[in-house]
Design a protein around this motif. Sequence first.
Motif, PDB file in Angstrom:
ATOM      1  N   LYS A 171       0.970  -1.368  -0.074  1.00  0.00           N
ATOM      2  CA  LYS A 171       0.118   0.022   0.036  1.00  0.00           C
ATOM      3  C   LYS A 171       0.835   1.231   0.058  1.00  0.00           C
ATOM      4  O   LYS A 171       0.672   2.298  -0.694  1.00  0.00           O
ATOM      5  CB  LYS A 171      -0.908  -0.002   1.188  1.00  0.00           C
ATOM      6  N   TRP A 172       1.940   1.113   0.674  1.00  0.00           N
ATOM      7  CA  TRP A 172       2.760   2.409   0.977  1.00  0.00           C
ATOM      8  C   TRP A 172       3.597   2.535  -0.335  1.00  0.00           C
ATOM      9  O   TRP A 172       3.742   3.672  -0.953  1.00  0.00           O
ATOM     10  CB  TRP A 172       3.459   2.253   2.211  1.00  0.00           C
ATOM     11  N   LEU A 173       4.211   1.433  -0.914  1.00  0.00           N
ATOM     12  CA  LEU A 173       4.755   1.200  -2.258  1.00  0.00           C
ATOM     13  C   LEU A 173       3.911   2.106  -3.377  1.00  0.00           C
ATOM     14  O   LEU A 173       4.438   2.975  -4.000  1.00  0.00           O
ATOM     15  CB  LEU A 173       5.189  -0.082  -2.577  1.00  0.00           C
ATOM     16  N   LYS A 174       2.535   1.769  -3.251  1.00  0.00           N
ATOM     17  CA  LYS A 174       1.850   2.239  -4.293  1.00  0.00           C
ATOM     18  C   LYS A 174       1.244   3.684  -4.116  1.00  0.00           C
ATOM     19  O   LYS A 174       1.361   4.327  -5.087  1.00  0.00           O
ATOM     20  CB  LYS A 174       0.359   1.301  -4.552  1.00  0.00           C
ATOM     21  N   THR A 175       1.417   4.229  -2.713  1.00  0.00           N
ATOM     22  CA  THR A 175       1.354   5.390  -2.650  1.00  0.00           C
ATOM     23  C   THR A 175       2.512   6.577  -3.210  1.00  0.00           C
ATOM     24  O   THR A 175       2.205   7.533  -3.839  1.00  0.00           O
ATOM     25  CB  THR A 175       1.037   5.652  -1.017  1.00  0.00           C
ATOM     26  N   ILE A 176       3.573   5.809  -3.145  1.00  0.00           N
ATOM     27  CA  ILE A 176       4.785   6.718  -3.380  1.00  0.00           C
ATOM     28  C   ILE A 176       4.958   6.650  -4.703  1.00  0.00           C
ATOM     29  O   ILE A 176       5.350   7.507  -5.349  1.00  0.00           O
ATOM     30  CB  ILE A 176       6.146   6.136  -2.418  1.00  0.00           C
ATOM     31  N   TYR A 177       4.960   5.372  -5.376  1.00  0.00           N
ATOM     32  CA  TYR A 177       5.153   5.382  -6.671  1.00  0.00           C
ATOM     33  C   TYR A 177       4.119   5.414  -7.733  1.00  0.00           C
ATOM     34  O   TYR A 177       4.146   5.509  -9.081  1.00  0.00           O
ATOM     35  CB  TYR A 177       6.246   3.911  -7.073  1.00  0.00           C
ATOM     36  N   ALA A 178       2.913   5.182  -7.197  1.00  0.00           N
ATOM     37  CA  ALA A 178       1.748   5.550  -8.166  1.00  0.00           C
ATOM     38  C   ALA A 178       2.116   4.413  -9.396  1.00  0.00           C
ATOM     39  O   ALA A 178       2.239   3.233  -9.242  1.00  0.00           O
ATOM     40  CB  ALA A 178       1.454   6.756  -8.619  1.00  0.00           C
ATOM     41  N   GLY A 179       1.799   4.994 -10.607  1.00  0.00           N
ATOM     42  CA  GLY A 179       1.935   4.389 -11.925  1.00  0.00           C
ATOM     43  C   GLY A 179       3.289   3.893 -12.274  1.00  0.00           C
ATOM     44  O   GLY A 179       3.348   3.358 -13.443  1.00  0.00           O
ATOM     45  N   ASP A 180       4.390   4.356 -11.623  1.00  0.00           N
ATOM     46  CA  ASP A 180       5.513   4.222 -11.755  1.00  0.00           C
ATOM     47  C   ASP A 180       6.267   2.977 -11.372  1.00  0.00           C
ATOM     48  O   ASP A 180       7.334   2.741 -11.257  1.00  0.00           O
ATOM     49  CB  ASP A 180       6.645   5.359 -11.247  1.00  0.00           C
ATOM     50  N   LEU A 181       5.499   2.234 -10.293  1.00  0.00           N
ATOM     51  CA  LEU A 181       6.032   1.044  -9.498  1.00  0.00           C
ATOM     52  C   LEU A 181       6.705   0.101 -10.517  1.00  0.00           C
ATOM     53  O   LEU A 181       7.920  -0.356 -10.082  1.00  0.00           O
ATOM     54  CB  LEU A 181       5.022   0.390  -8.760  1.00  0.00           C
ATOM     55  N   SER A 182       6.037  -0.296 -11.389  1.00  0.00           N
ATOM     56  CA  SER A 182       6.710  -1.713 -12.225  1.00  0.00           C
ATOM     57  C   SER A 182       8.123  -0.817 -12.778  1.00  0.00           C
ATOM     58  O   SER A 182       8.931  -1.875 -13.230  1.00  0.00           O
ATOM     59  CB  SER A 182       5.919  -1.807 -13.733  1.00  0.00           C
ATOM     60  N   THR A 183       8.211   0.130 -13.076  1.00  0.00           N
ATOM     61  CA  THR A 183       9.771   0.969 -13.575  1.00  0.00           C
ATOM     62  C   THR A 183      10.531   0.622 -12.526  1.00  0.00           C
ATOM     63  O   THR A 183      11.960   0.181 -12.860  1.00  0.00           O
ATOM     64  CB  THR A 183       9.605   2.356 -13.913  1.00  0.00           C
ATOM     65  N   SER A 184      10.356   0.536 -11.324  1.00  0.00           N
ATOM     66  CA  SER A 184      11.275   0.567 -10.239  1.00  0.00           C
ATOM     67  C   SER A 184      11.362  -0.857  -9.852  1.00  0.00           C
ATOM     68  O   SER A 184      12.629  -1.501  -9.421  1.00  0.00           O
ATOM     69  CB  SER A 184      10.846   1.265  -8.957  1.00  0.00           C
ATOM     70  N   THR A 185      10.520  -1.870  -9.789  1.00  0.00           N
ATOM     71  CA  THR A 185      10.493  -3.158  -9.635  1.00  0.00           C
ATOM     72  C   THR A 185      10.790  -4.278 -10.692  1.00  0.00           C
ATOM     73  O   THR A 185      11.071  -5.246 -10.337  1.00  0.00           O
ATOM     74  CB  THR A 185       9.376  -3.517  -8.910  1.00  0.00           C
ATOM     75  N   GLY A 186      10.810  -3.649 -11.873  1.00  0.00           N
ATOM     76  CA  GLY A 186      10.970  -4.643 -13.111  1.00  0.00           C
ATOM     77  C   GLY A 186      12.133  -5.287 -12.854  1.00  0.00           C
ATOM     78  O   GLY A 186      12.173  -6.548 -13.186  1.00  0.00           O
ATOM     79  N   PRO A 187      13.524  -4.579 -12.574  1.00  0.00           N
ATOM     80  CA  PRO A 187      14.592  -5.434 -12.556  1.00  0.00           C
ATOM     81  C   PRO A 187      14.707  -6.528 -11.562  1.00  0.00           C
ATOM     82  O   PRO A 187      15.598  -7.094 -11.800  1.00  0.00           O
ATOM     83  CB  PRO A 187      15.772  -3.991 -12.503  1.00  0.00           C
ATOM     84  N   PHE A 188      13.698  -6.474 -10.748  1.00  0.00           N
ATOM     85  CA  PHE A 188      13.797  -7.489  -9.755  1.00  0.00           C
ATOM     86  C   PHE A 188      13.173  -8.844 -10.036  1.00  0.00           C
ATOM     87  O   PHE A 188      13.480  -9.823  -9.425  1.00  0.00           O
ATOM     88  CB  PHE A 188      12.805  -6.948  -8.512  1.00  0.00           C
ATOM     89  N   GLN A 189      12.797  -8.947 -11.322  1.00  0.00           N
ATOM     90  CA  GLN A 189      12.141 -10.286 -11.837  1.00  0.00           C
ATOM     91  C   GLN A 189      13.339 -11.116 -12.019  1.00  0.00           C
ATOM     92  O   GLN A 189      13.023 -12.467 -11.574  1.00  0.00           O
ATOM     93  CB  GLN A 189      11.464  -9.980 -13.199  1.00  0.00           C
ATOM     94  N   ALA A 190      14.907 -10.454 -12.305  1.00  0.00           N
ATOM     95  CA  ALA A 190      15.744 -11.627 -12.197  1.00  0.00           C
ATOM     96  C   ALA A 190      16.748 -11.516 -11.044  1.00  0.00           C
ATOM     97  O   ALA A 190      17.757 -12.091 -11.068  1.00  0.00           O
ATOM     98  CB  ALA A 190      16.474 -11.114 -13.420  1.00  0.00           C
TER      99      ALA A 190
ATOM    100  N   LEU B 252      18.621   8.458  -9.391  1.00  0.00           N
ATOM    101  CA  LEU B 252      17.552   7.634  -9.572  1.00  0.00           C
ATOM    102  C   LEU B 252      16.532   7.662  -8.319  1.00  0.00           C
ATOM    103  O   LEU B 252      15.526   7.902  -8.600  1.00  0.00           O
ATOM    104  CB  LEU B 252      18.149   6.277 -10.106  1.00  0.00           C
ATOM    105  N   GLU B 253      17.243   7.159  -7.191  1.00  0.00           N
ATOM    106  CA  GLU B 253      16.414   6.985  -6.162  1.00  0.00           C
ATOM    107  C   GLU B 253      15.738   8.347  -5.473  1.00  0.00           C
ATOM    108  O   GLU B 253      14.767   8.392  -5.196  1.00  0.00           O
ATOM    109  CB  GLU B 253      17.043   6.225  -5.124  1.00  0.00           C
ATOM    110  N   THR B 254      16.618   9.267  -5.721  1.00  0.00           N
ATOM    111  CA  THR B 254      16.255  10.848  -5.458  1.00  0.00           C
ATOM    112  C   THR B 254      15.066  11.073  -6.245  1.00  0.00           C
ATOM    113  O   THR B 254      14.126  11.763  -5.728  1.00  0.00           O
ATOM    114  CB  THR B 254      17.342  11.909  -5.563  1.00  0.00           C
ATOM    115  N   ALA B 255      15.067  10.814  -7.829  1.00  0.00           N
ATOM    116  CA  ALA B 255      14.060  11.333  -8.570  1.00  0.00           C
ATOM    117  C   ALA B 255      12.740  10.496  -7.877  1.00  0.00           C
ATOM    118  O   ALA B 255      11.562  10.958  -7.932  1.00  0.00           O
ATOM    119  CB  ALA B 255      14.424  11.068  -9.962  1.00  0.00           C
TER     120      ALA B 255
END
Length: 249
Positions: A128-147, A190-193
Amino acid sequence: MTEIQEPTKEDAFTLFEEIQHKFPSGTLGDDKWYLVTLSALVGVEPEHAAHLYTYLIDKPEFSTSESRQALIRSLREVLVKNISVQGVCKPLESLFSIAKLERPEDKDYSFSREKWQAGPENLERGEKWLKTIYAGDLSTSTGPFQAHKDFDFISRQITYGFYLSDHSILGPLDTELVTLAGIMIQNLPLETAWHLRGTRRVGVSMDDVELVQQCVEMVAKYGGTRLHKIPRVVDIEHEVTGSDKTEKP
């Protein structure tokens, strides 16, 4: 060889006065400036948390043991959250420097995460907090975690589930300001943005975010650290979407 000049206690007190003057307390609240300051200090002069504590307990609002215990709960939570942002050792250094100065009657023995457990509820709170902070950008930040699934687990269950989504001591706004400062002081572009966007999404105005960044830059200068890689709020504003752009905290 150039001799390194360590900032003095007097330098620290001057810094704190200047940050108080600069920080947008009128809109964000009088109790936020020192949370941001401590979070940034952890990154450059962690043991100078002792100077901040000394500066604060001399103020009228912290003249009683009860008020100083409440203060230490907030400062401690800043350090706990920074474990997820800056690692363990620097927050520990700050904690130890403060602990040396605490009077016996000012010590707070509460244990905020005594009953914490990993599991579905923790994951749900973190998501819930992740989605609050990242909104529609979450997949961009977590996508690399798939591997890199260890990092996905740590991010959701630990960084956000255990640390950053716990708002029992520091609320959502305080938490995001602390997170932003702790990341920004490390000169991480990156993380600052991501967290400039997140700070806007929890309701902080563009002007106030810029002032918060200037306060972090003051701490960086105090600690002799360059912040030449990080963006400013104006650089990411076009990425902030929804009604939360103009919402006040």
